[in-house]
Motif scaffolding. Structure first.
Motif, short mmCIF file in Angstrom:
data_model
loop_
_atom_site.label_atom_id
_atom_site.label_comp_id
_atom_site.label_asym_id
_atom_site.label_seq_id
_atom_site.Cartn_x
_atom_site.Cartn_y
_atom_site.Cartn_z
N THR A 1 4.76 4.97 -6.04
CA THR A 1 5.14 4.73 -4.65
C THR A 1 5.77 3.36 -4.51
O THR A 1 5.61 2.50 -5.37
CB THR A 1 3.94 4.85 -3.69
OG1 THR A 1 4.43 4.86 -2.33
CG2 THR A 1 2.99 3.67 -3.84
N ALA B 1 4.54 -4.00 2.22
CA ALA B 1 3.20 -4.56 2.41
C ALA B 1 3.24 -5.77 3.34
O ALA B 1 2.22 -6.15 3.91
CB ALA B 1 2.63 -4.98 1.05
N THR C 1 -5.69 -2.28 -7.93
CA THR C 1 -4.96 -1.14 -8.48
C THR C 1 -5.84 -0.36 -9.46
O THR C 1 -5.81 0.88 -9.50
CB THR C 1 -3.64 -1.60 -9.14
OG1 THR C 1 -2.97 -2.47 -8.24
CG2 THR C 1 -2.74 -0.41 -9.48
N LYS D 1 -2.59 -8.94 2.82
CA LYS D 1 -1.65 -7.85 3.16
C LYS D 1 -1.42 -6.94 1.96
O LYS D 1 -1.35 -5.71 2.07
CB LYS D 1 -0.29 -8.42 3.60
CG LYS D 1 -0.29 -9.08 4.97
CD LYS D 1 1.12 -9.57 5.29
CE LYS D 1 1.15 -10.38 6.57
NZ LYS D 1 2.45 -11.03 6.79
N THR E 1 -4.59 -4.84 1.21
CA THR E 1 -4.71 -3.77 2.21
C THR E 1 -3.75 -2.63 1.89
O THR E 1 -4.13 -1.44 1.94
CB THR E 1 -4.39 -4.33 3.62
OG1 THR E 1 -5.27 -5.42 3.87
CG2 THR E 1 -4.55 -3.26 4.69
N ALA E 2 -2.52 -3.01 1.50
CA ALA E 2 -1.53 -1.98 1.19
C ALA E 2 -1.92 -1.18 -0.05
O ALA E 2 -1.77 0.06 -0.09
CB ALA E 2 -0.15 -2.62 0.99
N GLN F 1 -4.97 -0.74 -1.20
CA GLN F 1 -6.17 0.04 -0.87
C GLN F 1 -5.86 1.24 0.02
O GLN F 1 -6.62 2.22 0.04
CB GLN F 1 -7.21 -0.87 -0.19
CG GLN F 1 -7.92 -1.77 -1.20
CD GLN F 1 -8.43 -3.08 -0.60
OE1 GLN F 1 -8.30 -3.30 0.61
NE2 GLN F 1 -9.01 -3.95 -1.43
N SER F 2 -4.72 1.19 0.71
CA SER F 2 -4.34 2.33 1.57
C SER F 2 -3.83 3.51 0.76
O SER F 2 -3.62 4.60 1.29
CB SER F 2 -3.25 1.90 2.56
OG SER F 2 -2.01 1.76 1.88
N GLN F 3 -3.62 3.26 -0.55
CA GLN F 3 -3.07 4.33 -1.39
C GLN F 3 -4.17 5.05 -2.13
O GLN F 3 -5.29 4.56 -2.28
CB GLN F 3 -2.08 3.74 -2.40
CG GLN F 3 -0.91 3.04 -1.77
CD GLN F 3 -0.05 3.97 -0.93
OE1 GLN F 3 0.33 5.05 -1.39
NE2 GLN F 3 0.24 3.59 0.31
N SER F 4 -3.82 6.24 -2.64
CA SER F 4 -4.72 6.97 -3.53
C SER F 4 -3.85 7.76 -4.48
O SER F 4 -2.64 7.91 -4.23
CB SER F 4 -5.61 7.92 -2.73
OG SER F 4 -4.78 8.91 -2.15
N SER G 1 -1.78 10.18 -2.78
CA SER G 1 -0.70 9.75 -1.88
C SER G 1 0.56 9.36 -2.64
O SER G 1 1.62 9.18 -2.05
CB SER G 1 -1.16 8.57 -1.01
OG SER G 1 -1.35 7.41 -1.78
#
Lengths: 458, 458
Positions: free
Chosen positions: B47, B51, B130, B159, B162-163, B165-168, B171
């Protein structure tokens, strides 16, 4: 299809074509001024004239300098593998004469470089024609020759020879006008003739030094004595009325050139023609013995330091008139474990396109200075935590630390802009590895630099 | 008085301040085009997102690449003494994991270089965040980190975290859109994302390579394997679904980088952050053993050559998008006695400000090429009479000799202009000393280069 959509909506390919508006280049008027006739060394006669190498008749392109007395001669020549014919010929003359010469002949407008057999013949012809002006006539050549200008074109040799032959010792002058004309004959993309004179004293006796040189591009000299491995178009000559033995003159010049002409860069490019020649005719010696390193170390040291300081002044003039230059920047590297390391780091910073464009943009971009510093291998590896970088204003006010022990300082941008906004500034880098230091002089990279070199054929 | 008069009437000090009108920069639109999803290596998820490192919300500044399978990893890092925190951290991760990694995380906009202890903490935090996306979770870190952008500023780390951690894993994507977004997250002054893919075959089995990289300034990489002496901001990664042992992957990458990324120059400046990483996850290996230099030399050689050719394609893209570049120039040096000599000469020509401004000005100035060639010491000294220089057009028509056996040719200026007027050309220098050769890729120096770097703070 989804992919295509992403691609189409977020792509902007062309950088905006901008207009390039440049600040005015600084005026150089103050860098050339009349010098009293009495300040020039005694026993030299000079001229500068238009022989026809350059097209415009008002531009001087041939200089002749003659010592009325026998003189010691020394020189440093480019270490480039492609040495121009005048470099090879001057080396041969100097070797044959064992460090004696009475004349210099220089042309601008054509470098007589990469010109094969014809080029060698032409350089010798210039030497012999100038030899013929000497009185008494020399038994073997006593003329050193220099050329600067376009590479790969042959000289209009008959025009040059006619011009030399039109001269005589009596037609040459010794006042400011003659010195200035000779200095003008060196010029290519230079905006002003580079001529300086000074007086120094040894054991209560006054001697004079005068010198002239030219740039203004392909300036990153690396010159060595005739016997060494040779490389740098910077041309220059220094004339003195002190008496110095040929060997001591060469040693003093080699030392001086390393700390002056070999410590400047305009564009990082080393020429095929770089030559610095010094003559010492003893016209003011009044029977004093020649300065000789082996016989009188003290007198030699005084002479060597004077020569180094004077050479440095002449070298800096070239940088001030560097192609497109708007800034004159001293790069001081301190705390190296060897002089060689300090000199290498100073050279790398001085040639970095990113540092030089940041200087043009008046951007206190110490990151680029640091990246350049770290980019070359040194004899003692760098320890980033010991490195300090600062801007030093030339007005005597406090330096501005940018990096202290490897950590960035919170920079006062207003103060940084003040310092970098000036025409002159110093970048000081302390490596923290030893006590050796070196200075380099460089200029910025401007639109004008690109214009000059996108158009002009060297 | 006479002197003064000469001085006053012949002096013109200021160069004319000109307007600088530049030809349009060439369009780069054709250099980025959609790639079919099936062309990308299997087993990777990616991805690219915003961020908040860069100010503009439409600019991507964080890329995450995850291998769904265990993968061999190898890397080459800058040899600059000032290595950025992400360089040091990635070296440590790679050493600890003995050449295994499953993730890459990259940010643009801030280089996290010269940022001290805070910088190291931030780089590790990116790695750990990561790592947390990996399934199964790693026992020791398996994430390599890269940063590019301004030197000396700390990351907006919260920032970034947070960006991340918003992924998986779910995603992340694996189609062109995802690959392209990741490539965009690498960009700084680049004008287009640099993404390529290709398929190669070993023993009848197809494997895929995909890679992305970025420039576009401070590009003169000199990268070595983690164990070597380290120096270059070029960032890039290459991903393959072949299975390769970690050691063979490193050897193949080191060879490839010398002949690709270490053979390009935009501005001659080596960065603190240069990093090239390769992952090989074997997703297409179907149980075939890992490619291993010691076990199966033939398979290794095929892989090494494919990697080198692919790396060279990615490296050339950086030069095509070099800051302000209007020309793409291949410098081929042939007939050297060693590869090192050939590479040094090619590098010197490729970094010469005079050569690069002449290219911008479309001036067939071979004198500058020659001066650059002769300016560096080689293991076998140059013999000028054996040197040949020619321009080689890329349309397959006859090369144009400029210098033959050290003597200048009478150049057909019309033909020279035709060749140098093209966007692509090759400068070929034959030294006549041996059978070793090297290629370097460079661009020209334009007004736009000065503008970009007089304004932009790296």
């Amino acid at each position: 299809m989804a992919s295509n959509r992403v691609w189409q909506t977020t792509t902007t390919f062309k950088r905006l074509i901008s207009t390039y508006t440049s600040k005015s280049l600084p005026s150089k008027t103050h860098l050339h001024a009349p010098i009293p006739d009495s300040a020039f060394p005694k026993g030299y006669a000079l001229t500068g004239l238009h022989a026809g190498v350059k097209k415009k008749p008002e531009l001087l392109d041939l200089g002749i300098i003659i010592s009325k007395l026998p003189a010691s001669a020394a020189a440093c020549f480019t270490r480039n593998a492609f040495k121009a014919a005048p470099v090879i010929v001057s080396q041969e003359v100097l070797k044959e004469s064992q460090g004696r010469a009475r004349a210099l002949v220089v042309n601008s407008g054509c470098a007589n470089a990469v010109t094969g057999t014809q080029g060698m013949q032409d350089a010798w012809a210039m030497v012999r024609a100038t030899d013929a002006l000497l009185d008494p006539p020399p038994s073997a050549s006593e003329t050193l020759v220099m050329s600067t200008g376009v590479i790969g074109q042959t000289l209009p040799i008959s025009k040059i020879l006619t011009a030399i032959q039109s001269q005589s010792t009596s037609s040459l002058g010794s006042g400011f006008g003659a010195w200035e004309a000779a200095a003008r004959a060196f010029m290519t993309t230079d905006t002003f003739p580079k001529l300086r004179a000074r007086t120094f004293t040894i054991r209560g006796k006054d001697y004079r030094l005068a010198g002239m040189d030219k740039g203004a591009g392909m300036i990153h000299p690396n010159m060595g004595p005739p016997s060494g491995q040779l490389h740098a178009t910077l041309l220059g000559c220094i004339l003195t009325d002190a008496a110095v033995s040929p060997r001591s003159l060469q040693n003093a010049l080699t030392y001086a050139v390393d700390r002056s002409f070999n410590s400047i860069s305009v564009d990082g490019d080393m020429s095929t023609n770089d030559t610095i020649i010094v003559l010492a005719n003893g016209a003011a010696a009044d029977g004093q013995p020649e300065i000789n390193e082996a016989m009188d170390k003290d007198a030699y040291e005084i002479f060597k330091e004077e020569l180094t300081s004077f050479a440095s002044e002449l070298a800096q003039l070239v940088v001030r008139d560097g192609e497109g230059a708007t800034k004159f920047v001293t790069v001081s590297v301190e705390g190296a474990s060897t002089y060689g390391d300090a000199h290498k780091v100073a050279s790398r910073i001085s040639t970095s396109a990113l540092v030089k464009t940041a200087l043009f943009g008046e951007d206190a971009n110490w990151g680029r200075i640091l990246a350049a510093t770290g980019s070359i291998p040194l004899s003692t590896p760098l320890d980033p935590s010991r490195v300090n970088v600062s801007f030093v204003p030339i007005d005597g006010t406090a330096p501005l630390p940018l990096l202290v022990n490897g950590e960035p300082e919170k920079v006062d941008e207003t103060r940084a802009s003040e310092i970098i906004g000036a025409e002159d500034l110093e970048i000081r880098v302390e490596l923290g590895l030893g006590d050796q230091s070196a200075k380099y002089w460089t200029c910025d990279f401007s639109y004008e630099y690109v214009k000059i070199n996108g158009d002009y054929r060297t």
